[in-house]
Write an enzyme that holds these catalytic residues in place. Structure first.
Site, mmCIF file in Angstrom:
data_model
loop_
_atom_site.group_PDB
_atom_site.id
_atom_site.type_symbol
_atom_site.label_atom_id
_atom_site.label_comp_id
_atom_site.label_asym_id
_atom_site.label_seq_id
_atom_site.Cartn_x
_atom_site.Cartn_y
_atom_site.Cartn_z
ATOM 1 N N PRO A 2 0.911 -1.108 0.030
ATOM 2 C CA PRO A 2 -0.112 -0.111 -0.164
ATOM 3 C C PRO A 2 0.674 1.781 0.031
ATOM 4 O O PRO A 2 1.322 1.288 0.934
ATOM 5 C CB PRO A 2 -1.050 0.112 1.567
ATOM 6 C CG PRO A 2 0.211 -0.702 2.625
ATOM 7 C CD PRO A 2 1.466 -1.260 1.576
ATOM 8 N N GLU A 3 0.595 1.920 -1.112
ATOM 9 C CA GLU A 3 0.986 3.447 -1.231
ATOM 10 C C GLU A 3 0.279 3.731 -1.723
ATOM 11 O O GLU A 3 -0.894 3.796 -1.202
ATOM 12 C CB GLU A 3 2.853 3.749 -2.183
ATOM 13 C CG GLU A 3 3.254 2.670 -1.352
ATOM 14 C CD GLU A 3 4.914 2.516 -1.555
ATOM 15 O OE1 GLU A 3 5.450 4.356 -2.071
ATOM 16 O OE2 GLU A 3 5.479 1.774 -2.136
#
Length: 265
Positions: A2-3
């Site tokens: 997750p970015e």
DNA sequence: CAAAATGTTCCTGA
DNA sequence: CTCAGGAACATTTT
């Protein structure tokens, strides 16, 4: 997974199952990573927002929020598995939160009370909004420490992680170990951050070789096909052909071109 | 078997 | 108070 691009893609794909819907059931592992979730039972979600890498479901009445952080391997699917940690059901159906490494976090808090999450509390401006002010960024960068850890701190700007920091620094031709950026450098970096994140959101984020990050139906993202430096050590730089390097910086693998990104340049 | 993996948080020391 | 560095967290994959 997750970015910012992966979290934003996640937000868009799960929003139809949550916005305007009442949470009929929430089943979750017994773990301190899932806190106060029962407070959300029977509540109707007004909006699903994103702040940096955090998803924030705001309930009708504006008294409560459900904060979800995907950690390293969290993601939503239509199908359950041995890695399912949370199962959410609304009138629209059931979503399964998979998280093999269990770094993800779910917590229900009083609206706006982020005191238990210092990173969210001190989050910098959203890079894809007008809040990401160039003059402010240039000013802060003029006295920053080592640029890569500084960007990863979420304080100068929200949502960058290891992949997109390496990609943005490459586009801006800044060595990841640079200290204190010139106005010129910071201006280029500001534009590079917007460019790389905008493009990554357009193509649904990056799905790495472990396939952790996927859409609800198993569809992948496509930005990994456009990575210029991340996980490309030893391969030729797309600009100059020099073999790309990988070093260890602040506990993270760091990819860059030693010819395009020169310290002190 | 050792090392590394998309992140955040806590602790220590300057 | 701030900043930097390191370890911890839990698990899978190479």
């Amino acid at each position: 997974m997750p970015e910012l691009p992966e979290v934003e893609t996640t937000r868009r794909m799960i929003a139809p199952y949550l916005e305007g819907q009442t949470l009929k059931s929430l089943v979750y592992d017994p773990s301190s990573r899932y806190q106060n979730l029962d407070l959300a039972l029977g509540k109707k979600v007004k909006r699903l927002e994103r702040r940096g890498k955090y998803l924030i479901a705001i309930f009708e009445g504006d008294k409560l929020e459900l904060i979800v952080h995907l950690g390293m391997t969290g993601g939503f699917r239509f199908e359950g598995s041995s890695h399912t940690r949370v199962t959410v059901t609304t009138e629209q159906g059931t979503l399964y939160f998979q998280d093999s490494r269990r770094f993800g976090k779910w917590i229900v808090v009083a609206a706006g009370d982020y005191s238990s999450m210092p990173t969210l509390h001190g989050m910098g401006p959203e890079p894809l909004s007008s809040d990401f002010d160039l003059a402010d960024f240039v000013d802060a960068a003029s006295s920053c420490g080592t640029v890569k850890p500084w960007l990863l701190s979420q304080k100068p700007v929200a949502g960058l992680g290891n992949i997109y920091v390496d990609e943005a620094l490459f586009l801006a031709k800044i060595h990841p170990q640079s200290v204190r950026l010139s106005k010129e450098q910071a201006t280029k970096l500001h534009a590079a951050i917007i460019q790389v994140l905008t493009r990554a959101v357009e193509v649904g984020g990056s799905t790495l070789s472990d396939k952790t990050y996927q859409q609800l139906d198993g569809q992948t993202g496509y930005f990994q096909l456009e990575h210029r430096v991340y996980a490309r050590e030893g391969q030729p730089c797309v600009v100059c052909g020099t073999p790309l390097e990988k070093i260890w910086l602040g506990g993270r693998g760091t990819h860059f071109c030693s010819s395009c990104q020169v310290l002190g340049a």
